[in-house]
Design a protein around this motif. Structure first.
Motif, PDB file in Angstrom:
ATOM      1  N   LYS A   1     -25.271   7.323  43.497  1.00 53.86           N
ATOM      2  CA  LYS A   1     -24.007   7.613  44.180  1.00 53.86           C
ATOM      3  C   LYS A   1     -23.567   6.458  45.067  1.00 53.86           C
ATOM      4  O   LYS A   1     -22.381   6.284  45.316  1.00 53.86           O
ATOM      5  CB  LYS A   1     -24.145   8.897  45.004  1.00 53.86           C
ATOM      6  CG  LYS A   1     -24.262  10.157  44.165  1.00 53.86           C
ATOM      7  CD  LYS A   1     -24.103  11.412  44.994  1.00 53.86           C
ATOM      8  CE  LYS A   1     -25.247  11.582  45.970  1.00 53.86           C
ATOM      9  NZ  LYS A   1     -25.136  12.865  46.713  1.00 53.86           N
ATOM     10  N   SER A   2     -24.514   5.679  45.555  1.00 50.14           N
ATOM     11  CA  SER A   2     -24.168   4.560  46.426  1.00 50.14           C
ATOM     12  C   SER A   2     -23.765   3.308  45.656  1.00 50.14           C
ATOM     13  O   SER A   2     -23.362   2.328  46.261  1.00 50.14           O
ATOM     14  CB  SER A   2     -25.350   4.227  47.343  1.00 50.14           C
ATOM     15  OG  SER A   2     -26.480   3.856  46.574  1.00 50.14           O
ATOM     16  N   SER A   3     -23.871   3.314  44.331  1.00 48.05           N
ATOM     17  CA  SER A   3     -23.518   2.138  43.541  1.00 48.05           C
ATOM     18  C   SER A   3     -22.007   2.084  43.321  1.00 48.05           C
ATOM     19  O   SER A   3     -21.307   3.109  43.336  1.00 48.05           O
ATOM     20  CB  SER A   3     -24.242   2.174  42.192  1.00 48.05           C
ATOM     21  OG  SER A   3     -23.796   3.264  41.414  1.00 48.05           O
ATOM     22  N   ALA A   4     -21.527   0.871  43.104  1.00 54.05           N
ATOM     23  CA  ALA A   4     -20.095   0.685  42.876  1.00 54.05           C
ATOM     24  C   ALA A   4     -19.665   1.277  41.546  1.00 54.05           C
ATOM     25  O   ALA A   4     -18.562   1.826  41.426  1.00 54.05           O
ATOM     26  CB  ALA A   4     -19.751  -0.811  42.935  1.00 54.05           C
TER      27      ALA A   4
ATOM     28  N   THR B   1     -19.176   5.004  41.749  1.00 59.65           N
ATOM     29  CA  THR B   1     -17.999   5.286  42.574  1.00 59.65           C
ATOM     30  C   THR B   1     -16.722   5.143  41.754  1.00 59.65           C
ATOM     31  O   THR B   1     -15.802   5.963  41.852  1.00 59.65           O
ATOM     32  CB  THR B   1     -17.961   4.335  43.777  1.00 59.65           C
ATOM     33  OG1 THR B   1     -19.173   4.480  44.533  1.00 59.65           O
ATOM     34  CG2 THR B   1     -16.777   4.645  44.681  1.00 59.65           C
TER      35      THR B   1
ATOM     36  N   ARG C   1     -20.651   0.715  47.262  1.00 60.38           N
ATOM     37  CA  ARG C   1     -19.812   1.918  47.294  1.00 60.38           C
ATOM     38  C   ARG C   1     -18.546   1.696  48.119  1.00 60.38           C
ATOM     39  O   ARG C   1     -17.449   2.061  47.688  1.00 60.38           O
ATOM     40  CB  ARG C   1     -20.631   3.075  47.878  1.00 60.38           C
ATOM     41  CG  ARG C   1     -19.886   4.401  47.886  1.00 60.38           C
ATOM     42  CD  ARG C   1     -20.786   5.507  48.403  1.00 60.38           C
ATOM     43  NE  ARG C   1     -20.119   6.796  48.362  1.00 60.38           N
ATOM     44  CZ  ARG C   1     -20.680   7.930  48.749  1.00 60.38           C
ATOM     45  NH1 ARG C   1     -21.933   7.923  49.205  1.00 60.38           N
ATOM     46  NH2 ARG C   1     -20.012   9.059  48.682  1.00 60.38           N
TER      47      ARG C   1
ATOM     48  N   GLN D   1     -14.670   1.793  46.828  1.00 58.14           N
ATOM     49  CA  GLN D   1     -13.695   2.709  47.416  1.00 58.14           C
ATOM     50  C   GLN D   1     -12.445   1.972  47.885  1.00 58.14           C
ATOM     51  O   GLN D   1     -11.317   2.438  47.669  1.00 58.14           O
ATOM     52  CB  GLN D   1     -14.338   3.463  48.577  1.00 58.14           C
ATOM     53  CG  GLN D   1     -15.371   4.491  48.155  1.00 58.14           C
ATOM     54  CD  GLN D   1     -16.078   5.123  49.340  1.00 58.14           C
ATOM     55  OE1 GLN D   1     -15.973   4.654  50.472  1.00 58.14           O
ATOM     56  NE2 GLN D   1     -16.825   6.191  49.073  1.00 58.14           N
TER      57      GLN D   1
END
Length: 389
Positions: free
Chosen positions: A60-63, A66, A144, A148
């Motif tokens: 979930k923290s990877s680009a 995202t 991430r 965003q």
């Protein structure tokens, strides 16, 4: 009691000709397709968002994930905003005849079409930087938060770009099928013609950019794999990098990227072709235009199931393959004695990289025992010789 002229379905009237279906039955039959597409797109994207949200924290923290989640949200918003207008127009054909609703419907189709292509291109660019330019990837801090911010930039720029027809640069019109609105791509006004050409050029550039980036990443992985297999055993850095890139997570990302790119490009390309055909060839083919927009509408339905089905089946398959490969390699190393590997290094050179590593580890663990055994034998022989003397 029913009238003699009353019919149900295809029952014949008194003169023998089959009765035509009533307008209500026709509307119910035609409206079933947009309702089905709306339900499939909304439910599928909701499930995809839930699946992505419960993934592991490092994913979930990877680009990349995202951007995948951003694509799922974009498909969900496009389905929930555009489909109700289409369904309402099937129920009442005067809905899209309103100028403001027609402009809004045209804006939705323009915006979500080019936004989906932009996010797919951004996903391909993220993989290209991560695999082919790792130093740039680390220096830019692609993560991430970076993804965003880039999604916000995509949304803001595309809202401005797709609002130009509402600002007077182009004119939105109800298409001949009376079921959807789009820009007037056959007009001779310079500003409107320039906007339709610009929209088509931007879409083509995004499609070409996605294809080129995917080919570059695939070529880099194949080249790295070839160097790992054919290169000398001393190139440990290449082997380590390949093992890092060929892990389950990286393979899953590449599979999701390639399949999603193929689906998005296949669904978006017909509409882009019709933009240029209506602009330059003056080919007035309403049925082809309607088919192109319907194909584009299938994209939000297919995308989420790629995230849902492909990721689970791929991980399960990779785990089963890795377990089979690990068990066979362990059996191979256990059956071969370490002395043979020491005195016949050609066998080690011709075997697989991972088998070499595992067998080498096995040899290293057994070397101290062999050394101790040799020293013990030497001491025994020395004591025997002293006794004999």
């Amino acid at each position: 009691m029913e009238s003699p002229d009353f019919t149900h379905g295809s029952v014949s009237v008194d003169n023998g000709t089959p009765a035509q279906p009533s307008p209500e039955d026709t509307v119910q039959t035609v409206i079933a397709l947009p309702i089905f597409m709306f339900a499939g797109g909304a439910v599928g994207n909701l499930i995809a968002i839930i699946v992505l949200s419960v993934s592991r924290q490092e994913r979930k923290s990877s680009a990349f994930y995202t951007l995948v989640c951003g694509l799922a949200v974009t498909d969900l918003l496009g389905t929930c905003l555009a489909s109700p207008l289409t369904i309402a127009n099937y129920l009442d054909q005067h809905v899209l005849k309103d100028a403001r609703l027609c402009q809004f419907h045209s804006f939705l189709l323009l915006f979500f079409g080019v936004t989906g292509l932009s996010i797919i291109c951004a996903m391909a660019a993220e993989r290209y930087l991560a695999i082919c330019c790792p130093y740039t990837y680390q220096r830019w801090g692609v993560g991430r938060r970076f993804a965003q911010r880039f999604l916000v930039f995509i949304y803001a720029s595309h809202v401005l770009f797709c609002c130009l027809p509402m600002m007077g640069m182009a004119r939105s019109e109800l298409q001949p099928s009376a079921t959807w609105c789009f820009v007037d791509w056959r007009t001779h006004e310079p500003a409107a013609a320039a906007y339709s050409i610009l929209y088509g050029v931007v879409s083509v550039l995004l499609i070409l950019g996605t294809i080129v980036l995917n080919l570059a990443v695939s070529g880099a992985l194949l080249l790295m794999r070839q160097r790992t297999v054919q290169g000398p055993a001393t190139r440990a850095s290449v082997r380590q990098r390949w093992r890092a890139l060929s892990s389950a997570a990286e393979t899953q990302m590449m599979a999701v990227l390639v399949v999603t790119s193929a689906v998005v490009l296949a669904c978006s390309a017909p509409l882009v072709v019709r933009v240029f055909a209506n602009r330059f060839m003056l080919n007035n083919d309403p049925s082809a235009d309607l088919a192109a927009i319907r194909i584009a509408s299938v994209n939000p339905i297919l995308d989420p199931w790629i995230y849902i089905l492909l990721r689970r089946s791929l991980l399960r398959r990779l785990l089963s393959l890795s377990r089979k490969g690990g068990s066979s390699q362990a059996r191979g190393c256990a059956s071969s004695p370490p002395q043979r590997n020491l005195f016949y290094p050609d066998i080690m050179r011709d075997s697989h990289v991972f088998t070499q590593l595992m067998c080498s580890a096995n040899i290293i663990t057994q070397l101290p025992a062999a050394v101790k055994f040799t020293q013990h034998d030497a001491e025994s022989l020395q004591q025997t010789s002293n006794t004999a003397d």
